[in-house]
Motif scaffolding. Structure first.
Motif, PDB file in Angstrom:
ATOM      1  N   LEU A  86      45.055  47.517  32.597  1.00 39.46           N
ATOM      2  CA  LEU A  86      45.940  46.863  33.431  1.00 39.46           C
ATOM      3  C   LEU A  86      45.055  46.678  34.801  1.00 39.46           C
ATOM      4  O   LEU A  86      45.533  45.629  35.263  1.00 39.46           O
ATOM      5  N   ALA A  87      44.186  47.074  35.363  1.00 41.34           N
ATOM      6  CA  ALA A  87      43.521  47.248  36.411  1.00 41.34           C
ATOM      7  C   ALA A  87      42.791  45.442  36.178  1.00 41.34           C
ATOM      8  O   ALA A  87      42.826  44.671  36.916  1.00 41.34           O
ATOM      9  N   SER A  88      42.066  45.631  35.029  1.00 34.71           N
ATOM     10  CA  SER A  88      41.265  44.373  34.701  1.00 34.71           C
ATOM     11  C   SER A  88      42.139  43.317  34.707  1.00 34.71           C
ATOM     12  O   SER A  88      41.879  42.126  34.940  1.00 34.71           O
ATOM     13  N   ALA A  89      43.322  43.456  33.786  1.00 34.92           N
ATOM     14  CA  ALA A  89      44.328  42.495  33.491  1.00 34.92           C
ATOM     15  C   ALA A  89      45.023  41.710  34.723  1.00 34.92           C
ATOM     16  O   ALA A  89      45.143  40.705  34.921  1.00 34.92           O
ATOM     17  N   ALA A  90      45.017  42.676  35.888  1.00 33.64           N
ATOM     18  CA  ALA A  90      45.662  42.167  37.026  1.00 33.64           C
ATOM     19  C   ALA A  90      44.553  41.396  37.682  1.00 33.64           C
ATOM     20  O   ALA A  90      45.195  40.188  38.210  1.00 33.64           O
ATOM     21  N   VAL A  91      43.460  41.778  37.707  1.00 33.51           N
ATOM     22  CA  VAL A  91      42.740  40.804  38.339  1.00 33.51           C
ATOM     23  C   VAL A  91      42.461  39.349  37.635  1.00 33.51           C
ATOM     24  O   VAL A  91      42.595  38.229  38.244  1.00 33.51           O
ATOM     25  N   GLN A  92      42.320  39.391  36.199  1.00 29.39           N
ATOM     26  CA  GLN A  92      42.359  38.163  35.670  1.00 29.39           C
ATOM     27  C   GLN A  92      43.401  37.254  35.722  1.00 29.39           C
ATOM     28  O   GLN A  92      43.363  36.193  35.513  1.00 29.39           O
TER      29      GLN A  92
END
Length: 275
Positions: A220-226
């Motif tokens: 989710l941390a990566s998805a948030a940025v993407q």
């Protein structure tokens, strides 16, 4: 008059249980995002979690008739009876108000009987039609409505630019040749809410598409940025406001099969509901 088979779907695929979308005829693609059908199998009602998608829909529901589903600003939970067929034409965020001939903000977060908005169109979409005829007529009606109006090119361009979560509305106004006040007024009329809310919903849609495309729950941390959020906390706040669920909970919901009575969320959201 014999019932017509809609020519915008392959064979009888549109009567398969579940939810499906198809590309609209080429002449409608500037204003229409997709055509869709929802078929609830016999045996059990279906509960659905409808998510904001920045769109509005012309809908026909078996036993109900025609209605307009306005743009949502939050989650809507609906229950559709077993055996029901629903068909719809989904208008792009920049086109709904123009095509329907009313400020879309007037039907925001609402499902409004078509008779109250477009009586002539409502008479062509009575509750007792066969689903095939209703599907064909809904596309015909959309085509006639689109042909009668000129698209708002400035709003279309602004909506495209607002897909960038880093875009600033004041910059976009200048890029499309409008003042900030003019941009707000025209986006409210065409899309149902202001540029900042439209941008929020478009960013959320990007996150939802990422969930649907993922083979397993994403980081989710990566998805948030993407997806264009500042960080995971920002994603959590926005996801809770727009879906009523945390990102992790929404990911689990999107992974559920569409059958039975489980709460589900269909691709990019749909809006069937009692008018």
């Amino acid at each position: 008059m014999a019932a017509r088979e809609p020519d915008w779907v392959p064979g009888d695929a549109w009567l398969a249980p579940g939810y499906a979308e198809w590309a609209p005829p080429a002449a409608l693609r500037g204003a229409v995002a997709c055509l869709w059908a929802s078929v609830v199998p016999d045996g059990a009602d279906r509960a659905t979690l409808v998510l904001p998608d920045a769109c509005s829909d012309l809908v026909w529901e078996q036993g109900i008739g025609g209605y307009v589903a306005g743009p949502d600003t939050g989650p809507v939970r609906t229950v559709t009876k077993a055996g029901t067929v629903i068909v719809g034409v989904r208008f792009r965020p920049s086109a709904g108000g123009t095509v329907l001939g009313l400020p879309l903000s007037e039907v925001r977060d609402q499902r409004v009987a078509l008779a109250a908005l477009l009586p002539a169109a409502a008479r062509r979409l009575p509750a007792g039609l066969s689903p095939a005829e209703a599907a064909a007529r809904a596309v015909d009606i959309a085509g006639l409505l689109i042909a009668e109006v000129a698209p708002d090119h400035a709003v279309s361009q602004a909506a495209a630019l607002l897909r960038d979560p880093a875009a600033r509305t004041e910059d976009i106004a200048g890029q499309v040749g409008l003042s900030e006040r003019q941009l707000r007024r025209r986006v409210h009329a065409a899309a149902g809410y202001g540029p900042k809310t439209l941008q929020r919903v478009l960013r959320f849609r990007r996150f939802v598409r990422m969930l649907d495309a993922a083979g397993e729950p994403p980081d989710l941390a990566s998805a948030a940025v993407q997806a264009g959020y500042a960080d995971q906390a920002h994603l959590t706040r926005e996801c809770s406001a727009l879906s009523g669920l945390t990102p992790a909970a929404l990911a689990r919901v999107r992974a559920q099969p569409s059958g039975g009575s489980a709460i589900m969320a269909v691709p990019i959201s749909r809006k069937p509901s009692r008018a």
